[in-house]
Design a protein around this motif. Structure first.
Motif, short mmCIF file in Angstrom:
data_model
loop_
_atom_site.label_atom_id
_atom_site.label_comp_id
_atom_site.label_asym_id
_atom_site.label_seq_id
_atom_site.Cartn_x
_atom_site.Cartn_y
_atom_site.Cartn_z
N CYS A 398 1.39 -31.14 27.95
CA CYS A 398 0.52 -30.52 28.95
C CYS A 398 -0.32 -31.51 29.73
CB CYS A 398 -0.40 -29.51 28.26
SG CYS A 398 0.49 -28.14 27.52
N GLU A 599 -2.60 -19.42 35.94
CA GLU A 599 -3.55 -20.33 36.59
C GLU A 599 -3.51 -20.10 38.09
OE1 GLU A 599 -6.38 -21.90 36.98
OE2 GLU A 599 -5.94 -22.97 35.11
N THR A 628 6.82 -23.87 39.10
CA THR A 628 5.91 -23.07 38.30
C THR A 628 5.35 -21.95 39.16
OG1 THR A 628 4.04 -23.18 36.76
CG2 THR A 628 3.85 -24.46 38.80
N THR A 649 -3.35 -27.11 31.99
CA THR A 649 -2.83 -25.77 31.70
C THR A 649 -1.73 -25.85 30.65
OG1 THR A 649 -3.28 -25.18 34.00
CG2 THR A 649 -1.86 -23.70 32.76
N MET A 651 1.68 -24.14 28.71
CA MET A 651 2.90 -23.51 29.25
C MET A 651 2.86 -21.99 29.22
SD MET A 651 6.09 -25.98 28.31
CE MET A 651 5.79 -26.05 26.53
N GLY A 654 2.45 -20.10 32.54
CA GLY A 654 3.48 -20.07 33.58
C GLY A 654 4.73 -19.38 33.08
N THR A 659 4.34 -26.03 33.71
CA THR A 659 3.05 -26.08 34.38
C THR A 659 3.17 -27.03 35.56
OG1 THR A 659 2.10 -27.98 33.20
CG2 THR A 659 1.99 -25.83 32.10
#
Length: 688
Positions: A398, A599, A628, A649, A651, A654, A659
């Motif tokens: 991430c 997000e 994403t 963010t 995963m 999404g 991400t």
């Protein structure tokens, strides 16, 4: 009076002192509410005069959930399903350590100790949890060394050191006495909160505020001048300003003569730029540029706060160096309120080699740049190959560029992966063995800081949750499994704390590091007890003893003795930037409730209209590396052609299982330190 109420069996809640260990310059002192051995609330405390009872919302909101939530790892696990499937079963600590010993030993037997790679970055920033017994273990093992800074921080740090050497810069509190404060690439209300209070106090005394940032942050709305710069062009603005100030006769020639080297080669490059260059390359009007120049020229005490955001582009090192050089050229050192707010933590008398023991490293051991780890894992011709990976204090899936390629690397069926973390992250899902790590509330540690000049200590406020263990104990047990019987591998946490700092230094006030009082922070001054003022009580620690605008070291290593601008070609219409989040510190707290759900991505109204995107629309963001899905927020807080979505963010946010890190290039690097270029991400966007 008689009562029918049964007496309560619950223990009363109590307050205990602690320190925030997250990757943030402020390193706040905390007051933690404990009930039934659980963290129920986290607030700021007054132990640290700089943080002074104020902490960010994300720490208050998410720490109790982070420590006790459903994602918490409480027992060792071994993988029982396909890699990445998330199928694990509990095992005992003895079995888990045996599995780790077997996996690492197999790699060493086949390919030698350098086939083992520790893969860690900046989880907890305590001296013990961040790098102590773990470093001793991997150094003794002979594992490949890791240069961690290029992922974030090394470019800014090296830029500072190239000018000033390893001496402490201006403590942020001194900016209260500035009459001009420049906040450059630093979203202080999200990632450097206590600067906001300093700025407020300075402005109450008449100081002016200039904000330079591609995004109109909350602090930018209060600025006397907001320069919404094109990402990556900061070096042009800084060098054009140097040339303009020279034309105005606003450079401090006396200071330059006494304290500066490399003036002529630096100014030869700077004179290539002017107001027209700034308009063309930085996206700022000539009026804005001249207003900035006028404010700089007439100020008596300029304080500059530089964030890590600047380093996230190819010319990031040059941009940081050029922004700092303005302070030397205008003589903004040598008095309170004038200086570069950077590296005040260098005042701490650290004895890192004594703590981490690099003398244990076998001669000739190789070192990998952390940003190159994906390439190394996928390099079938690498000799020796990376056969065993130990992920801890890090969530690389991430946080690293080119997420999909990294995931492919972690899926190698011949790669043995050990993970250690507090919670189940996207990266832990790839591990063969997972070791549950204790949170910083569950062990003692001592805390320096990189954004202020106080030293603090904290003890455990709760017992370890479940079967979790501190990093120090995990690596003590591993050292024993490998037969490392030197007494240094049995050092207690107190002994490790005492190894981290020089107890004989007068700034520790006679305290051993392991005995620093919990109810106050120790201010790090000069060894003589004077406040930190560069070019007065603190001297530049360069080879020349001056502020070096030309760096022989950077010229030799990278060919950038003088800062210079190099544009990166754009292959898609939008420039994606990914600064700090108000919900996470990097990826920490990414699994908490506040970060759940899709997000957002911010887009300028003109761009949104051209793409038929409305506020709240689900949008697809893509380039050749991946794609994403995000929720559009239409706002003029971002420039046309620029998209903004915060970093860190996970995963789960999404639907594509990716991400924004899937879109970030790994083949573009910064001018110095070969750092990650998160802001050189070019994408397209459409309604999903």
């Amino acid at each position: 009076m008689a009562t029918n109420e049964a007496p309560s069996t619950l223990s009363p809640s109590i307050l205990k002192p602690s320190v925030c260990p997250l990757d943030c310059p402020d390193t706040c002192s905390l007051s933690v509410t404990i009930a039934e051995n659980r963290v129920t609330a986290v607030r700021g405390s007054n132990a640290n005069p700089y943080t002074d009872g104020v902490i960010c919302n994300k720490v208050t909101r998410s720490y109790p959930e982070f420590v006790h939530g459903k994602g918490r790892l409480t027992q060792p696990l071994k993988r029982v399903g396909p890699r990445g499937s998330g199928r694990f079963e509990p095992v005992s600590w003895d079995e888990a350590l045996d599995l780790v010993h077997t996996g690492l030993s197999k790699a060493i037997a086949q390919h030698g100790p350098q086939s083992v790679l520790p893969f860690n970055y900046a989880g907890p920033h305590g001296e013990l949890a961040g790098g102590s017994m773990d470093r001793r273990f991997f150094h003794k093992l002979g594992a490949t060394l890791l240069d961690r800074g290029p992922l974030c921080g090394a470019v800014r740090g090296t830029a500072y050191l190239s000018l000033y050497g390893p001496c402490p810069g201006m403590p942020p509190e001194q900016a209260r006495e500035a009459d001009l404060i420049v906040v450059w690439g630093n979203n202080i209300t999200v990632s450097n909160l206590h600067m906001a209070k300093v700025i407020k106090e300075a402005r109450a005394q008449g100081a002016k505020l200039v904000i330079i940032d591609p995004k109109r942050t909350r602090i930018a709305e209060q600025a006397d001048l907001f320069l919404q710069i094109t990402p990556g062009s900061d070096v042009v603005l800084a060098q054009a300003l140097a040339a303009e100030l020279e034309r105005r006769g606003a450079l401090d020639q006396d200071f330059i003569s006494r304290w500066v080297s490399g003036f002529e080669p630096y100014m030869t490059e700077a004179r290539k730029y002017d107001a027209d260059s700034v308009a063309e390359l930085c996206g700022l009007s000539k009026e804005q540029f001249h207003s900035f120049a006028e404010r700089y020229a007439t100020a008596q005490r300029v304080a500059v706060s530089l964030g890590n955001g600047i380093e996230r582009g190819h010319s990031g090192g040059s941009s940081l160096r050029a922004a700092m050089a303005l302070q030397a050229l205008t003589g903004n050192h040598g008095r309170r309120g004038a200086g570069v707010i950077a590296k005040p933590g260098l005042a701490s008398p650290k004895t890192t080699d004594r703590l981490q023991r690099p003398d244990l490293v076998p001669p000739g051991t190789r070192t990998f740049n952390i940003v190159d780890v994906t390439n190394k894992l996928l390099d079938r011709d690498l000799d020796p190959p990376v056969s065993a990976l130990f992920i801890y204090n890090h969530n690389p899936v991430c946080t690293h560029p080119d997420q999909n390629r990294l995931k492919r690397a972690l899926m190698r069926d011949d790669l043995f992966i050990v993970g250690a973390d507090i919670v189940m992250t996207d990266s832990m899902a790839f591990a063969d063995v997972i070791l549950p790590a204790a949170s910083h509330f569950e062990y003692a540690d001592v805390y320096g800081a990189y954004g202020q000049n106080y030293l603090q200590r904290a003890e455990a406020v709760i017992p370890p949750v479940g079967q979790s263990l501190p990093n120090t104990e995990i690596f003590r047990r591993l050292a024993a499994r490998f037969g490392f019987d030197d007494p240094l591998f049995q050092d207690s946490d107190d002994a490790l704390m005492d190894a981290a700092f020089d107890a004989t230094d007068p700034r520790l006030g006679g305290f051993r590091p392991s005995q620093i009082p919990l109810d106050r922070a120790l201010e790090m001054t000069t060894p003589e007890g004077e406040e930190l003022i560069l070019c007065k009580t603190v001297q530049p620690a360069t080879k020349s003893g001056k502020i070096e605008l030309f760096s022989e070291d950077l010229e030799r290593r990278y060919g950038y003795g003088i800062p210079r601008f190099e544009a990166v070609p754009r292959d898609l219409p939008f420039n994606l930037i990914s600064p700090s989040s108000s919900k996470r510190t990097n990826a920490t707290f990414g699994g908490c409730d506040a970060s759940r759900g899709r997000e957002r991505i911010e887009i300028n109204p003109a761009d949104a209209a051209a793409k038929g995107i409305s506020d709240g629309d689900l949008v697809r963001l893509w380039n050749t590396r991946g794609e994403t899905l995000l929720i559009a927020r239409v706002t003029d807080a971002v420039r046309p052609g620029v998209l903004y979505s915060p970093k860190g963010t996970w995963m789960a946010a999404g639907a594509s299982g990716q991400t924004i890190n899937a879109l970030i290039p790994n083949d573009i690097r910064t001018d110095i330190e070969r750092g990650a270029c998160f802001n050189e991400t070019f994408v397209d966007i459409a309604r999903a």
